[in-house]
Scaffold this active site. Structure first.
Site, PDB file in Angstrom:
ATOM      1  CB  ALA A  51       6.613   0.883   8.515  1.00  0.00           C
TER       2      ALA A  51
ATOM      3  CG  HIS B 126     -10.308 -17.809   9.214  1.00  0.00           C
ATOM      4  ND1 HIS B 126     -10.322 -18.678   8.142  1.00  0.00           N
ATOM      5  CD2 HIS B 126     -10.201 -16.568   8.667  1.00  0.00           C
ATOM      6  CE1 HIS B 126     -10.237 -17.998   7.026  1.00  0.00           C
ATOM      7  NE2 HIS B 126     -10.168 -16.710   7.323  1.00  0.00           N
TER       8      HIS B 126
ATOM      9  CB  ILE C 120      -0.953   0.006   1.223  1.00  0.00           C
ATOM     10  CG1 ILE C 120      -1.845  -1.234   1.204  1.00  0.00           C
ATOM     11  CG2 ILE C 120      -1.807   1.284   1.239  1.00  0.00           C
ATOM     12  CD1 ILE C 120      -2.671  -1.428   2.460  1.00  0.00           C
TER      13      ILE C 120
ATOM     14  NE  ARG D 167      -5.313 -16.373   8.479  1.00  0.00           N
ATOM     15  CZ  ARG D 167      -5.401 -15.299   7.687  1.00  0.00           C
ATOM     16  NH1 ARG D 167      -6.341 -14.404   7.889  1.00  0.00           N
ATOM     17  NH2 ARG D 167      -4.554 -15.126   6.693  1.00  0.00           N
TER      18      ARG D 167
ATOM     19  CB  THR E 273      -6.235  -3.217   9.727  1.00  0.00           C
ATOM     20  OG1 THR E 273      -7.042  -4.279   9.227  1.00  0.00           O
ATOM     21  CG2 THR E 273      -5.806  -3.586  11.151  1.00  0.00           C
ATOM     22  CG  ASP E 274     -11.261  -4.411   7.990  1.00  0.00           C
ATOM     23  OD1 ASP E 274     -10.202  -5.034   8.191  1.00  0.00           O
ATOM     24  OD2 ASP E 274     -12.028  -4.688   7.038  1.00  0.00           O
ATOM     25  CD  GLU E 275      -7.208  -8.592   9.705  1.00  0.00           C
ATOM     26  OE1 GLU E 275      -6.712  -9.223  10.644  1.00  0.00           O
ATOM     27  OE2 GLU E 275      -7.023  -8.888   8.513  1.00  0.00           O
TER      28      GLU E 275
ATOM     29  CE1 TYR F  24      -1.456  -6.254  10.606  1.00  0.00           C
ATOM     30  CE2 TYR F  24      -3.722  -7.035  10.345  1.00  0.00           C
ATOM     31  CZ  TYR F  24      -2.726  -6.113  10.069  1.00  0.00           C
ATOM     32  OH  TYR F  24      -2.991  -5.039   9.250  1.00  0.00           O
ATOM     33  CB  SER F  25      -6.358  -7.719  14.605  1.00  0.00           C
ATOM     34  OG  SER F  25      -6.653  -8.898  15.298  1.00  0.00           O
TER      35      SER F  25
ATOM     36  CE  LYS G 171      -1.983  -1.613  11.625  1.00  0.00           C
ATOM     37  NZ  LYS G 171      -0.911  -0.754  11.019  1.00  0.00           N
TER      38      LYS G 171
HETATM   39  P1  NAD Z   1       3.307  -4.769   3.517  1.00  0.00           P
HETATM   40  O1  NAD Z   1       3.644  -5.914   4.408  1.00  0.00           O
HETATM   41  O2  NAD Z   1       3.139  -4.988   2.066  1.00  0.00           O
HETATM   42  O3  NAD Z   1       4.405  -3.620   3.688  1.00  0.00           O
HETATM   43  C1  NAD Z   1       4.928  -3.270   4.927  1.00  0.00           C
HETATM   44  C2  NAD Z   1       6.167  -2.414   4.687  1.00  0.00           C
HETATM   45  O4  NAD Z   1       6.677  -2.028   5.974  1.00  0.00           O
HETATM   46  C3  NAD Z   1       7.299  -3.143   3.964  1.00  0.00           C
HETATM   47  O5  NAD Z   1       7.830  -2.326   2.966  1.00  0.00           O
HETATM   48  C4  NAD Z   1       8.315  -3.401   5.056  1.00  0.00           C
HETATM   49  O6  NAD Z   1       9.653  -3.456   4.591  1.00  0.00           O
HETATM   50  C5  NAD Z   1       8.086  -2.217   5.990  1.00  0.00           C
HETATM   51  N1  NAD Z   1       8.522  -2.486   7.355  1.00  0.00           N
HETATM   52  C6  NAD Z   1       8.203  -3.570   8.113  1.00  0.00           C
HETATM   53  N2  NAD Z   1       8.839  -3.508   9.298  1.00  0.00           N
HETATM   54  C7  NAD Z   1       9.548  -2.360   9.304  1.00  0.00           C
HETATM   55  C8  NAD Z   1      10.415  -1.740  10.246  1.00  0.00           C
HETATM   56  N3  NAD Z   1      10.668  -2.300  11.429  1.00  0.00           N
HETATM   57  N4  NAD Z   1      10.973  -0.562   9.927  1.00  0.00           N
HETATM   58  C9  NAD Z   1      10.732   0.024   8.732  1.00  0.00           C
HETATM   59  N5  NAD Z   1       9.952  -0.536   7.786  1.00  0.00           N
HETATM   60  C10 NAD Z   1       9.365  -1.706   8.059  1.00  0.00           C
HETATM   61  O7  NAD Z   1       2.007  -4.120   4.167  1.00  0.00           O
HETATM   62  P2  NAD Z   1       0.731  -3.467   3.461  1.00  0.00           P
HETATM   63  O8  NAD Z   1      -0.246  -4.519   3.121  1.00  0.00           O
HETATM   64  O9  NAD Z   1       1.187  -2.526   2.422  1.00  0.00           O
HETATM   65  O10 NAD Z   1       0.117  -2.643   4.698  1.00  0.00           O
HETATM   66  C11 NAD Z   1       0.590  -1.338   4.993  1.00  0.00           C
HETATM   67  C12 NAD Z   1      -0.156  -0.813   6.196  1.00  0.00           C
HETATM   68  O11 NAD Z   1      -1.549  -0.777   5.938  1.00  0.00           O
HETATM   69  C13 NAD Z   1       0.025  -1.658   7.456  1.00  0.00           C
HETATM   70  O12 NAD Z   1       0.106  -0.793   8.561  1.00  0.00           O
HETATM   71  C14 NAD Z   1      -1.247  -2.495   7.533  1.00  0.00           C
HETATM   72  O13 NAD Z   1      -1.568  -2.834   8.856  1.00  0.00           O
HETATM   73  C15 NAD Z   1      -2.256  -1.506   6.952  1.00  0.00           C
HETATM   74  N6  NAD Z   1      -3.419  -2.104   6.273  1.00  0.00           N
HETATM   75  C16 NAD Z   1      -3.254  -3.056   5.319  1.00  0.00           C
HETATM   76  C17 NAD Z   1      -4.364  -3.560   4.643  1.00  0.00           C
HETATM   77  C18 NAD Z   1      -4.223  -4.590   3.543  1.00  0.00           C
HETATM   78  O14 NAD Z   1      -5.231  -5.066   3.034  1.00  0.00           O
HETATM   79  N7  NAD Z   1      -3.026  -4.960   3.109  1.00  0.00           N
HETATM   80  C19 NAD Z   1      -5.638  -3.108   4.972  1.00  0.00           C
HETATM   81  C20 NAD Z   1      -5.776  -2.141   5.980  1.00  0.00           C
HETATM   82  C21 NAD Z   1      -4.655  -1.641   6.615  1.00  0.00           C
HETATM   83  O1  DAU Z   2      -8.893  -6.447   6.520  1.00  0.00           O
HETATM   84  C1  DAU Z   2      -7.660  -5.812   6.355  1.00  0.00           C
HETATM   85  C2  DAU Z   2      -6.532  -6.826   6.442  1.00  0.00           C
HETATM   86  O2  DAU Z   2      -6.599  -7.600   5.260  1.00  0.00           O
HETATM   87  C3  DAU Z   2      -5.172  -6.178   6.609  1.00  0.00           C
HETATM   88  O3  DAU Z   2      -5.117  -5.497   7.820  1.00  0.00           O
HETATM   89  C4  DAU Z   2      -4.072  -7.237   6.550  1.00  0.00           C
HETATM   90  O4  DAU Z   2      -2.806  -6.614   6.604  1.00  0.00           O
HETATM   91  C5  DAU Z   2      -4.212  -8.003   5.253  1.00  0.00           C
HETATM   92  O5  DAU Z   2      -3.254  -9.033   5.212  1.00  0.00           O
HETATM   93  C6  DAU Z   2      -5.616  -8.592   5.116  1.00  0.00           C
HETATM   94  O6  DAU Z   2      -5.829  -9.635   6.096  1.00  0.00           O
HETATM   95  P1  DAU Z   2      -6.566 -11.022   5.744  1.00  0.00           P
HETATM   96  O7  DAU Z   2      -6.191 -12.024   6.738  1.00  0.00           O
HETATM   97  O8  DAU Z   2      -8.017 -10.791   5.496  1.00  0.00           O
HETATM   98  O9  DAU Z   2      -5.873 -11.308   4.291  1.00  0.00           O
HETATM   99  P2  DAU Z   2      -5.306 -12.661   3.647  1.00  0.00           P
HETATM  100  O10 DAU Z   2      -5.045 -12.377   2.208  1.00  0.00           O
HETATM  101  O11 DAU Z   2      -4.220 -13.246   4.460  1.00  0.00           O
HETATM  102  O12 DAU Z   2      -6.565 -13.636   3.736  1.00  0.00           O
HETATM  103  C7  DAU Z   2      -7.785 -13.301   3.096  1.00  0.00           C
HETATM  104  C8  DAU Z   2      -8.763 -14.416   3.388  1.00  0.00           C
HETATM  105  O13 DAU Z   2      -8.353 -15.589   2.675  1.00  0.00           O
HETATM  106  C9  DAU Z   2      -8.837 -14.821   4.845  1.00  0.00           C
HETATM  107  O14 DAU Z   2     -10.166 -15.204   5.152  1.00  0.00           O
HETATM  108  C10 DAU Z   2      -7.923 -16.042   4.936  1.00  0.00           C
HETATM  109  C11 DAU Z   2      -8.081 -16.681   3.572  1.00  0.00           C
HETATM  110  N1  DAU Z   2      -6.908 -17.376   3.021  1.00  0.00           N
HETATM  111  C12 DAU Z   2      -5.691 -16.738   3.050  1.00  0.00           C
HETATM  112  C13 DAU Z   2      -4.561 -17.353   2.546  1.00  0.00           C
HETATM  113  C14 DAU Z   2      -3.218 -16.667   2.599  1.00  0.00           C
HETATM  114  C15 DAU Z   2      -7.040 -18.624   2.439  1.00  0.00           C
HETATM  115  O15 DAU Z   2      -8.157 -19.169   2.375  1.00  0.00           O
HETATM  116  N2  DAU Z   2      -5.917 -19.223   1.929  1.00  0.00           N
HETATM  117  C16 DAU Z   2      -4.679 -18.638   1.971  1.00  0.00           C
HETATM  118  O16 DAU Z   2      -3.701 -19.284   1.500  1.00  0.00           O
END
Ligand code: NAD
Ligand code: DAU
Length: 351
Positions: A84, A291, A14, A288, A132-134, A157-158, A161
């Site tokens: 991050a 879950h 992101i 998971r 995050t919504d989690e 994780y959640s 956060k």
């Molecule tokens: P990501 O795992 O793709 O990226 C995380 C980044 O943070 C990486 O570039 C990593 O190198 C950096 N990082 C990790 N530890 C660090 C440290 N100690 N110092 C400096 N940098 C560090 O994550 P993402 O999916 O892009 O999520 C970004 C943010 O958005 C997170 O805070 C996550 O909780 C939040 N978020 C993600 C989602 C989603 O669907 N992916 C949804 C809602 C909120």
């Molecule tokens: O809701 C926001 C969150 O969404 C972010 O805060 C997290 O950083 C991001 O990773 C994501 O979390 P989820 O756990 O929802 O995402 P993930 O892609 O890991 O899993 C999505 C759904 O799919 C979840 O119900 C678990 C399931 N899953 C996941 C994996 C990796 C599977 O069924 N098989 C898989 O191999």
């Protein structure tokens, strides 16, 4: 107005979209990408920015208190957009302490450094925390998360956060730090690391490998196009009310199984495979732990107060996502070489 903004985690999924939007839209801002380049951070994600005069990269660890303090004093940032984090739920189940360090201590270090730097003059300063919504826990079949929903995190994780969110609010109330926050649903789009469901499934379909679906695939997620998230961050950073939280989501609820079936149909078409070929790869595996059943965001506050709307529906966004991965197979090959194989085996073997 010239501003110096540090965006943490901008080599990740992101963050790379957010910094691209800021660097291109605001040439008058100096944007600093602060990232430790963990397994999830990849400078290939931002290679189109590296020659832009208002883009700068700093390799550094947000858990290093002294380093962060010095960095803020040296650069005198006036804005922070904090992304991050350790972000993958399955990894948090395997190694919770790493999530506490990065997500809780790392956030507290940034808050403290901003407080020390801005304590005599908070005018025009802003600390944006991306969450995050989690943190709200798990919904049943009905209802939505609003900004007033009580926190009920259920994974390491959640929980990490949620804890970081509490620190952000505490710094607002205690020290008057000018903070703003958002809690977003599941993002998808380009540069998404293939430990997460959508890019993992795309990569496995590409290689004719099983698609691991946890449990019965009945869990529901609310998909949001990552650039819509970046646009929301832009509007909240500039116009959000201090101390407030905004929920970001697009009313795009899909069960994992329905999502994977849609993805299989798109991939069959794009790869010139007979319809139904990829669906045969679906493999139900052990669920998971803990879950969460369903996440769903009510984005009314963000829409009504700041006029944000999602631009893409899921079918269209997923199609664009697949196109990106098929056009960037080299990116996928790079990020899935080396350590990824070890992670994958450990996570999925015997499941
Ligand atoms: P990501 O795992 O793709 O990226 C995380 C980044 O943070 C990486 O570039 C990593 O190198 C950096 N990082 C990790 N530890 C660090 C440290 N100690 N110092 C400096 N940098 C560090 O994550 P993402 O999916 O892009 O999520 C970004 C943010 O958005 C997170 O805070 C996550 O909780 C939040 N978020 C993600 C989602 C989603 O669907 N992916 C949804 C809602 C909120
Ligand atoms: O809701 C926001 C969150 O969404 C972010 O805060 C997290 O950083 C991001 O990773 C994501 O979390 P989820 O756990 O929802 O995402 P993930 O892609 O890991 O899993 C999505 C759904 O799919 C979840 O119900 C678990 C399931 N899953 C996941 C994996 C990796 C599977 O069924 N098989 C898989 O191999």
């Amino acid at each position: 107005m010239k501003r110096k903004i540090v965006i943490t985690g901008a080599a990740g999924f992101i963050g790379s979209h957010v910094i691209r939007l800021f660097v291109n839209k605001y040439p008058e801002y100096d944007c600093y990408n602060l990232d430790n380049l963990t397994y999830a951070g990849n400078l290939e994600n931002v290679k189109d920015l590296q020659d832009k005069p208002n883009y700068h990269f700093i390799k550094g660890d947000i858990t290093d208190t002294e380093f962060i303090e010095k960095l803020f004093q040296q650069h005198r940032f006036d804005g922070v957009i904090h992304l991050a984090a350790e972000s993958h739920v399955d990894r948090s189940i395997a190694d919770p302490l790493c999530f506490i360090r990065t997500n809780v201590l790392g956030t507290a270090n940034l808050l403290n450094a901003a407080r020390n730097l801005w304590k005599d003059d908070m005018e025009g300063k802003r600390f944006y925390h991306v969450s995050t919504d989690e943190v709200y826990g798990s919904l049943g079949a009905e209802g939505y998360f609003t900004e007033k929903t009580a926190y009920s995190p259920r994974s390491p994780y959640s929980a990490s956060k949620a804890s970081s969110d509490h620190f952000v609010r505490a710094y607002f109330h205690t020290y008057g730090l000018p903070v703003v926050m958002s809690n977003c649903s599941n993002n998808y789009g380009s540069h998404h690391f293939p430990e997460k469901l959508i890019p993992l499934a795309i990569n496995n379909i590409r290689h004719n490998q099983p698609i691991p679906v946890y449990g019965k695939g009945a869990n529901v997620r609310d998909g949001l196009w990552v650039d819509d998230h970046a646009r929301a961050i832009d509007v909240i950073f500039h116009k959000g009310r201090l101390g407030e939280t905004y929920n970001i989501g697009g009313h795009n609820e899909w069960s994992n199984l329905d999502l994977i079936k849609l993805l299989c149909r798109i991939m069959d078409r794009k790869l010139g495979r007979e319809e139904g070929t990829s669906e045969k790869l679906i493999t139900f595996v052990k669920d998971r732990a803990g879950h969460d059943l369903r996440y769903a965001i009510d984005p009314t506050k963000l829409r009504d107060e700041l006029g944000w709307e999602p631009s893409l529906q899921f079918e269209e966004g997923l199609e664009k996502t697949v196109d990106w991965y098929l056009a960037n197979q080299e990116w996928l090959d790079h990020v899935t070489s080396g350590d990824y194989q070890k992670y994958y085996e450990k996570q999925y073997q015997g499941r």
